[in-house]
Enzyme design. Structure first.
Site, mmCIF file in Angstrom:
data_model
loop_
_atom_site.group_PDB
_atom_site.id
_atom_site.type_symbol
_atom_site.label_atom_id
_atom_site.label_comp_id
_atom_site.label_asym_id
_atom_site.label_seq_id
_atom_site.Cartn_x
_atom_site.Cartn_y
_atom_site.Cartn_z
ATOM 1 N N ASP A 497 0.871 -1.178 0.000
ATOM 2 C CA ASP A 497 0.000 0.000 0.000
ATOM 3 C C ASP A 497 0.908 1.227 0.000
ATOM 4 O O ASP A 497 1.915 1.258 0.708
ATOM 5 C CB ASP A 497 -0.874 -0.030 1.264
ATOM 6 C CG ASP A 497 -1.863 1.114 1.324
ATOM 7 O OD1 ASP A 497 -3.075 0.841 1.160
ATOM 8 O OD2 ASP A 497 -1.425 2.275 1.515
ATOM 9 N N GLU A 540 -5.035 2.106 -3.850
ATOM 10 C CA GLU A 540 -3.602 2.165 -4.114
ATOM 11 C C GLU A 540 -2.917 1.047 -3.340
ATOM 12 O O GLU A 540 -1.824 1.191 -2.842
ATOM 13 C CB GLU A 540 -3.005 3.543 -3.795
ATOM 14 C CG GLU A 540 -3.695 4.269 -2.667
ATOM 15 C CD GLU A 540 -3.256 3.781 -1.293
ATOM 16 O OE1 GLU A 540 -3.918 2.842 -0.787
ATOM 17 O OE2 GLU A 540 -2.276 4.315 -0.734
HETATM 18 P P1 GH3 Z 1 -1.277 5.274 4.485
HETATM 19 O O1 GH3 Z 1 0.160 5.522 4.469
HETATM 20 O O2 GH3 Z 1 -1.813 5.018 5.840
HETATM 21 O O3 GH3 Z 1 -1.696 4.226 3.541
HETATM 22 O O4 GH3 Z 1 -1.899 6.653 4.047
HETATM 23 P P2 GH3 Z 1 -2.777 6.911 2.794
HETATM 24 O O5 GH3 Z 1 -2.953 8.354 2.667
HETATM 25 O O6 GH3 Z 1 -2.208 6.266 1.636
HETATM 26 O O7 GH3 Z 1 -4.067 6.255 3.277
HETATM 27 P P3 GH3 Z 1 -4.973 5.201 2.545
HETATM 28 O O8 GH3 Z 1 -4.177 4.127 1.956
HETATM 29 O O9 GH3 Z 1 -6.026 4.762 3.528
HETATM 30 O O10 GH3 Z 1 -5.648 6.098 1.509
HETATM 31 C C1 GH3 Z 1 -5.833 5.781 0.162
HETATM 32 C C2 GH3 Z 1 -5.874 7.009 -0.659
HETATM 33 O O11 GH3 Z 1 -5.405 6.816 -1.959
HETATM 34 C C3 GH3 Z 1 -7.295 7.492 -0.753
HETATM 35 C C4 GH3 Z 1 -7.420 7.970 -2.135
HETATM 36 O O12 GH3 Z 1 -7.484 9.398 -2.206
HETATM 37 C C5 GH3 Z 1 -6.157 7.540 -2.822
HETATM 38 N N1 GH3 Z 1 -6.505 6.757 -3.922
HETATM 39 C C6 GH3 Z 1 -7.067 5.501 -3.907
HETATM 40 N N2 GH3 Z 1 -7.246 5.056 -5.183
HETATM 41 C C7 GH3 Z 1 -6.775 6.052 -6.009
HETATM 42 C C8 GH3 Z 1 -6.690 6.207 -7.405
HETATM 43 O O13 GH3 Z 1 -7.101 5.346 -8.200
HETATM 44 N N3 GH3 Z 1 -6.140 7.356 -7.909
HETATM 45 C C9 GH3 Z 1 -5.689 8.341 -7.087
HETATM 46 N N4 GH3 Z 1 -5.132 9.448 -7.626
HETATM 47 N N5 GH3 Z 1 -5.770 8.246 -5.773
HETATM 48 C C10 GH3 Z 1 -6.302 7.113 -5.216
HETATM 49 MG MG MG Z 2 -1.937 4.207 1.483
HETATM 50 MG MG MG Z 3 -4.700 2.246 1.026
#
Ligand code: GH3
Ligand code: MG
Ligand code: MG
Length: 632
Positions: A497, A540
């Site tokens: 992640d 992600e």
């Molecule tokens: P952590 O280190 O705890 O993982 O922090 P984080 O900010 O990465 O937290 P988390 O994994 O919970 O958040 C996922 C974020 O990734 C939320 C969303 O805005 C972003 N995200 C998820 N899928 C996509 C995508 O397909 N494209 C983009 N640009 N952002 C995404």
């Molecule tokens: Mg994350």
């Molecule tokens: Mg995540």
């Protein structure tokens, strides 16, 4: 009804006066002509007996007219045939013809022997005609004296010059040959047909002048091993006897090498002393060619129909290409083919298949406007090149000049590729149309196959990153898990992640965030081995399946990836973006009974990595279970 009894009939005739035939032009003509003519009325009574017949048989009309024809005929038969039975038969036959008007041998000449007045035998050719009249039917007989025919023969010299002119100017080849099969005469038509002058042909054996034709001739009497010349000689007496012409067809080569197709007839020529033979040879080349064109056309339509059925049902691109290739060669009766398919990403043509005999060298790739394939693409039209240098061939080891037919493959303005057929024979006028039709079939099928490929791809891949989606990853992982358990092989899974990705999005925007996601996936895919499978687990979050890999090995592998990610920034338009990720690894052990358990352990390890500072790799162990347990 007429009485069939001869005696009663004879007495009835006496009572009825005979009507003489109307004097007129016909009679004048009939009196002067060299043919004997007799006619009866409806009862069979002779009403006409011309001067020529008087001369031929030595019987004057006055001794005949008014008597029944059968009486007269009977009187003329040879003494040995003069029986009561014969008279009865003659009468019955004549009366049957007159009554019914039916006479099967109408107009057919047959030789009849008569007794002349001086007792000498006379042979005449006689033909009978039954002519309807208002009261019934009349019988006409025409008599031809074979002696008279000789007279006509003697007058031959008189017309020979004219007849010669006919032969000289005839468009057909006309020649005369003898019983030995040697040519005696040869008209200008023959000279045109073969390109050989009379002086060369006369004295030659006929079969040597028309070798292929006599090889081809079906004489029906062939003894295996007999030369064509012997076969001809053996057939000549039969041709002479049957008087029927013998017809045969065959190919012929003009001295210039031009190929022709000839229809020939051989027939006997009788003269007083000798029998010769004539041959008329007619150039049928244009007819034969149109016949061949029609045959080819019919074959092509059938191929097209078959190919249409075959390829429209095929959705696999590879199988389709292997179907198109031989059918294209078959359609144009060619030797080889090449099929280029358009690659939209590279914007060039790629050689998909090329096969056949004397296969020319063709480029593997072609850009628009470059090389022949690129030119067909640019022009968007089919081409027929008569003299295209197709390059060296491996088996002949020499330059090979051949014909090529090429066509673009398009589906409603969408360019899909280019198809070529190569041949060492000239193509025909319809061939390009056929190739166009075929290309239309191929285009529809290729498009369907492409669509099918895309749809199947869409069902299993993630649209943003191009790697397998979660559903398909599970499908593969399930299979891999079962195999590994069954064969007791190591297996590891990694879930990772991205760290603080919310912040990345905030800094660069969501679109740039997508780009960074794609870049990270590319790096990940580049760093794993061939059998490893990468899938998108969530937003992600990604998952990697590592077959034949235990925990330690898995940890080493992803440690390299983690380090590579952390040390090299992802280039964006504005500033380089450093992204890190946290990794959790779990591997197969005897207490793991299903895939979900394994994934769950990797997830716990990942959680642990996040908890302990991020940008790190953690291998699952029993302690992690506890920590997570406490936390949840
Ligand atoms: P952590 O280190 O705890 O993982 O922090 P984080 O900010 O990465 O937290 P988390 O994994 O919970 O958040 C996922 C974020 O990734 C939320 C969303 O805005 C972003 N995200 C998820 N899928 C996509 C995508 O397909 N494209 C983009 N640009 N952002 C995404
Ligand atoms: Mg994350
Ligand atoms: Mg995540």
């Amino acid at each position: 009804m007429m009485n069939h009894d001869g005696r009663k009939e004879a007495s009835a005739l006496k009572e009825t006066p005979t009507k003489p035939l109307r004097r007129g032009l016909f009679q004048k003509f009939a009196e002067q002509i060299d043919l004997g003519i007799s006619a009866t009325d409806e009862r069979g009574v002779v009403v006409f007996w011309n001067a020529a017949l008087e001369r031929m048989l030595g019987l004057p009309a006055r001794r005949v007219v008014g008597r029944s024809l059968w009486d007269v005929q009977f009187e003329l038969t040879l003494p040995e045939s003069q029986t009561r039975e014969n008279l009865r038969r003659l009468q019955a036959a004549c009366q049957a013809i007159l009554e019914t008007g039916k006479f099967e041998a109408q107009g057919q000449f047959s030789e009849i022997e008569y007794q002349g007045q001086d007792g000498k035998k006379i042979v005449l050719l006689v033909a009978s005609y039954i002519i309807p009249s208002h009261q019934g039917y009349s019988l006409f007989n025409i008599y031809l004296d074979l002696e008279t025919i000789q007279v006509v023969d003697e007058g031959w010299n008189f017309t020979a010059a004219k007849f010669r002119a006919v032969v000289e100017q005839a468009g057909d080849g006309i020649l005369v040959f003898d019983e030995q099969g040697l040519v005696l005469d040869w008209n200008p038509g023959c000279e045109t047909l073969l390109g050989l002058p009379r002086a060369v042909a006369v004295g030659k054996r006929l079969v040597d002048l028309f070798p292929e034709m006599f090889d081809n001739a079906d004489w029906k009497l062939n003894d295996v091993g007999d030369s064509p010349h012997d076969q001809l000689i053996r057939n000549l007496p039969l041709i002479a006897r049957s008087r029927l012409p013998r017809a045969f067809d065959g190919p012929l080569e003009h001295v210039t090498g031009m190929r022709k197709w000839v229809h020939a007839v051989i027939f006997p020529i009788r003269t007083e002393k000798q029998i010769w033979f004539g041959m008329i040879a007619r150039d049928m080349t244009p007819i034969k060619q149109s016949e061949q064109r029609l045959e080819r056309y019919a074959r092509q339509l059938e191929t097209l129909r078959q190919a249409g059925l075959e390829i429209s049902a095929e959705l696999g691109l590879d199988a389709l290409i292997w179907m198109i290739a031989p059918r294209a060669v078959e359609l144009l009766n060619g030797n080889a083919m090449a099929l280029y398919l358009y690659n939209p990403e590279k914007d060039w043509l790629e050689l998909a298949i090329s096969l056949g005999e004397h296969q020319p060298q063709v480029e593997k790739y072609a850009r628009r406007g470059e090389s022949l394939a690129g030119q067909v693409w640019e022009n968007g039209k089919s081409v027929l090149l008569e003299d295209y240098h197709t390059g060296r061939t491996s088996d002949l080891g020499k330059s090979y000049w051949g014909k090529v037919a090429g066509t673009p493959i398009t589906w409603s303005n969408q360019f899909l590729g280019v198809l070529f057929v190569f041949s060492d024979q000239p193509f025909m006028e319809n061939d390009l149309k056929m190739l166009d039709l075929f290309s239309a079939h191929a285009a529809a099928a290729l498009r369907n196959a492409r669509l099918h490929q895309q749809i199947s791809q869409m069902a299993v891949t993630d649209s943003l990153t191009g790697i397998y989606n979660r559903r398909y990853f599970f499908e593969i992982a399930e299979k891999e898990f079962r195999e590994s358990v069954r064969y007791n092989r190591p297996l590891s899974v990694v879930i990772f992640d991205l760290d603080h990705f919310k912040k990345v999005n905030d800094t660069f925007g969501h679109a740039r965030g997508d780009e960074i996601l794609r870049a990270v996936v590319q790096r990940c895919v580049a760093s794993v081995r061939r059998p490893d499978t990468v899938g998108r687990y969530g937003g992600e979050e990604f998952v990697i399946l590592l077959p034949e890999t235990d925990g330690e090995q898995g940890l080493n592998l992803i440690e390299r990836l983690r380090h590579e990610l952390a040390s090299t920034p992802v280039e964006t338009d504005t500033t380089p973006a450093f992204v890190t990720a946290s990794f959790g690894v779990a591997s197969l052990s005897p207490d793991v009974t299903d895939l979900l358990t394994l994934l769950n352990r990797a997830d716990l390890a990942l959680y642990h990595a996040k908890q302990t500072g991020r940008n790190r790799c953690v291998l699952w162990n029993d302690d992690i279970q506890e920590i997570a347990g406490e936390d949840v």
